[in-house]
Write an enzyme that holds these catalytic residues in place. Structure first.
Site, PDB file in Angstrom:
ATOM      1  N   SER A 124       0.824  -1.208   0.000  1.00 55.57           N
ATOM      2  CA  SER A 124       0.000   0.000   0.000  1.00 55.57           C
ATOM      3  C   SER A 124       0.859   1.259   0.000  1.00 55.57           C
ATOM      4  O   SER A 124       1.641   1.449  -0.925  1.00 55.57           O
ATOM      5  CB  SER A 124      -0.955  -0.068   1.191  1.00 55.57           C
ATOM      6  OG  SER A 124      -2.128   0.619   0.884  1.00 55.57           O
ATOM      7  N   LYS A 183       4.013   2.027  -2.631  1.00 54.91           N
ATOM      8  CA  LYS A 183       4.393   3.238  -3.377  1.00 54.91           C
ATOM      9  C   LYS A 183       5.865   3.529  -3.063  1.00 54.91           C
ATOM     10  O   LYS A 183       6.659   3.880  -3.938  1.00 54.91           O
ATOM     11  CB  LYS A 183       3.533   4.440  -2.943  1.00 54.91           C
ATOM     12  CG  LYS A 183       1.998   4.207  -2.958  1.00 54.91           C
ATOM     13  CD  LYS A 183       1.234   5.444  -2.500  1.00 54.91           C
ATOM     14  CE  LYS A 183      -0.102   5.190  -1.790  1.00 54.91           C
ATOM     15  NZ  LYS A 183      -1.183   4.615  -2.496  1.00 54.91           N
ATOM     16  N   TRP A 207     -10.340   0.299  -4.511  1.00 53.88           N
ATOM     17  CA  TRP A 207      -9.789   1.634  -4.183  1.00 53.88           C
ATOM     18  C   TRP A 207      -8.409   1.793  -4.824  1.00 53.88           C
ATOM     19  O   TRP A 207      -8.022   2.857  -5.281  1.00 53.88           O
ATOM     20  CB  TRP A 207      -9.709   1.738  -2.655  1.00 53.88           C
ATOM     21  CG  TRP A 207      -9.228   3.021  -2.066  1.00 53.88           C
ATOM     22  CD1 TRP A 207      -8.140   3.170  -1.245  1.00 53.88           C
ATOM     23  CD2 TRP A 207      -9.818   4.319  -2.165  1.00 53.88           C
ATOM     24  NE1 TRP A 207      -8.017   4.476  -0.845  1.00 53.88           N
ATOM     25  CE2 TRP A 207      -9.037   5.217  -1.401  1.00 53.88           C
ATOM     26  CE3 TRP A 207     -10.930   4.831  -2.837  1.00 53.88           C
ATOM     27  CZ2 TRP A 207      -9.319   6.575  -1.284  1.00 53.88           C
ATOM     28  CZ3 TRP A 207     -11.208   6.197  -2.715  1.00 53.88           C
ATOM     29  CH2 TRP A 207     -10.413   7.038  -1.956  1.00 53.88           C
ATOM     30  N   HIS A 222      -7.679  -5.894   0.956  1.00 55.87           N
ATOM     31  CA  HIS A 222      -6.432  -5.123   0.945  1.00 55.87           C
ATOM     32  C   HIS A 222      -5.545  -5.552   2.123  1.00 55.87           C
ATOM     33  O   HIS A 222      -5.862  -5.262   3.271  1.00 55.87           O
ATOM     34  CB  HIS A 222      -6.851  -3.650   1.085  1.00 55.87           C
ATOM     35  CG  HIS A 222      -5.732  -2.673   1.031  1.00 55.87           C
ATOM     36  ND1 HIS A 222      -4.955  -2.487  -0.087  1.00 55.87           N
ATOM     37  CD2 HIS A 222      -5.254  -1.799   1.969  1.00 55.87           C
ATOM     38  CE1 HIS A 222      -4.065  -1.533   0.155  1.00 55.87           C
ATOM     39  NE2 HIS A 222      -4.219  -1.108   1.392  1.00 55.87           N
TER      40      HIS A 222
HETATM   41  C1  GCU Z   1      -5.310   4.726   2.196  1.00 53.71           C
HETATM   42  C2  GCU Z   1      -4.808   5.516   1.013  1.00 53.71           C
HETATM   43  C3  GCU Z   1      -4.063   4.635   0.019  1.00 53.71           C
HETATM   44  C4  GCU Z   1      -3.017   3.815   0.717  1.00 53.71           C
HETATM   45  C5  GCU Z   1      -3.627   3.071   1.878  1.00 53.71           C
HETATM   46  C6  GCU Z   1      -2.607   2.311   2.733  1.00 53.71           C
HETATM   47  O1  GCU Z   1      -6.336   3.893   1.810  1.00 53.71           O
HETATM   48  O2  GCU Z   1      -5.894   6.166   0.429  1.00 53.71           O
HETATM   49  O3  GCU Z   1      -3.470   5.403  -0.992  1.00 53.71           O
HETATM   50  O4  GCU Z   1      -2.394   2.957  -0.195  1.00 53.71           O
HETATM   51  O5  GCU Z   1      -4.263   3.988   2.746  1.00 53.71           O
HETATM   52  O6  GCU Z   1      -1.470   2.654   2.775  1.00 53.71           O
HETATM   53  O7  GCU Z   1      -3.050   1.384   3.421  1.00 53.71           O
END
Ligand code: GCU
Length: 417
Positions: A256, A260, A347, A398
């Site tokens: 997540s 990134k 998402w 997720h």
């Molecule tokens: C939120 C955010 C995402 C991210 C996620 C996470 O949902 O909007 O961009 O990837 O958190 O890091 O769990």
């Protein structure tokens, strides 16, 4: 009347269930489950989950340089275009690391040759960063398999501070299955992102920003994701010095926001031989121009500290971006890249992540690192590997699970064989 409708709903659910399972069995390409699309659309109506509502878009050509000339050789990519793309991401998305000088020391503060019931050696390493009287410590945890031939390849997890990476192993979880990693002959390393920079917006006063930023922060100054990526590279600095670790075979893994981070770390730091982005979504693997699920505007508002301020120019203005995320993935080539997604995590735009990988392929192909993957997504739970490129979409929510790790390690077995 009510009964008639619930009967109808009952049968249509059974039908949906059977057709979804059949499509998994018959190996049909993954599509966002309609049920999930409807459910998410109801709960977050300002975001789009319908494929048919994705706007038309044109991606910037990853293989054309800034003056529009086509890149046709691996040398042109490495010498010219790769550098340009890297600069664009530094300037417009993640931000640039300041050139402030600092010192760095490594101290093995705990070593246990009999960890995990004798199957691993645990090393806990303090990586101390100092600048102008201030300091910060990154706590690296490392399990090295005792029975494997040294030096061993390693997986470095960018842990999210809210999750446990327990060095005593009293608390275990699928998120960081250190025992399973060790059992496959790999070292399991992890550090927490919060050691480098706390995950909250405080105008960049705390963490590594508080240590290395000087004066007014320019609009291209590094955000928190860039800081975490920098932290991953400092862990790599240590791993390079450890004789038990094969420094040519280190994978960086993140989930997540950590995914990134893994991508940006791997894009900049050529020492990472495999980059693994687990469900990284917006600002990670997913194409921004699709505006599917989370958008640039939403991420910039909810997490104002993650990216550089220049990135805010692209809130609701994705088509003006000089890059899209396929270009970030291309920066990993010709090293190995694993992108994966989860079925319920719309998402994070699974399809947009796959298309991003697909559109990064010309660079992997130019560098002879992959022969290509189909334009259509694989079925659920079916791993696709082509040379140095891999993808899967897992069933469920997720998260980062053992199932994902097993696929990562299968890929690493091939890449590092
Ligand atoms: C939120 C955010 C995402 C991210 C996620 C996470 O949902 O909007 O961009 O990837 O958190 O890091 O769990």
């Amino acid at each position: 009347m009510k009964n008639k409708y619930s009967l109808l709903a009952y049968f249509s659910n059974i039908f949906l269930f059977l057709s979804l399972n059949m499509s998994a069995q018959t190996g049909e390409s993954w599509q966002a489950p309609r049920e999930t699309v409807e459910k998410l659309s109801k709960s977050g109506s300002e975001f789009n989950y319908y494929e048919e509502k994705v706007p038309a878009y044109t991606l910037p050509d990853v293989l054309a340089n800034s003056s529009g000339q086509k890149i046709t050789t691996s040398k042109e990519w490495t010498k010219i275009r790769r550098q340009e793309v890297l600069e664009l991401f530094g300037e417009n998305v993640f931000g640039r690391v300041p050139s402030t000088s600092y010192t760095k020391t490594f101290a093995v503060v705990n070593e246990d040759k009999n960890a995990m019931g004798g199957s691993a050696t645990l090393k806990q390493v303090d990586i101390t960063i100092q600048s102008e009287g201030k300091s910060l410590v990154i706590h690296l945890i490392l399990f090295i398999p005792n029975n494997a031939l040294k030096p061993v390849p390693a997986f470095l997890l960018i842990n999210l501070g809210s999750r446990t990476i327990d060095p005593t192993r009293k608390e275990k979880n699928e998120w960081w299955p250190a025992e399973e990693i060790v059992a496959r002959g790999y070292a399991a390393a992890a550090f927490s992102n919060s050691d480098v920079d706390p995950d909250n917006f405080d105008d960049f006063k705390n963490g590594i920003h508080g240590l290395l930023d000087r004066g007014v922060r320019p609009p291209n100054a590094w955000g928190t994701i860039s800081a975490w990526a920098w932290g991953a590279s400092r862990c790599m600095d240590y791993l390079e010095t450890d004789k038990d670790i094969n420094k040519k075979k280190v994978a960086v893994v993140g989930h997540s926001r950590g995914g990134k981070t893994a991508l940006w770390a791997g894009a900049q730091d050529l020492r990472f031989s495999i980059v693994i982005s687990n469900e990284s979504g917006c600002g990670g693997a997913a194409l921004a121009r699709r505006r599917y699920g989370e958008t640039v505007a939403r991420i910039n508002t909810a997490f104002p500290h993650w990216f550089c301020s220049n990135y805010k120019k692209y809130s609701d203005n994705e088509n003006a971006m000089p890059v899209d995320m396929h270009m970030l993935l291309a920066l990993i080539a010709p090293r190995a890249l694993y992108v994966d997604c989860a079925d319920e995590d719309l998402w994070g735009d699974p399809k947009g992540s796959y298309l991003s990988l697909y559109n990064a392929l010309p660079v992997f192909q130019l560098l002879k690192a992959s022969s290509g993957i189909p334009v259509t997504m694989p079925p659920l739970n079916k791993q696709v590997i082509s040379g140095k490129v891999a993808f899967h979409i897992r069933d469920g929510a997720h998260n980062l699970l053992l199932k994902d790790w097993n696929w990562f390690m299968d890929f690493a077995d091939q890449v590092w064989k």
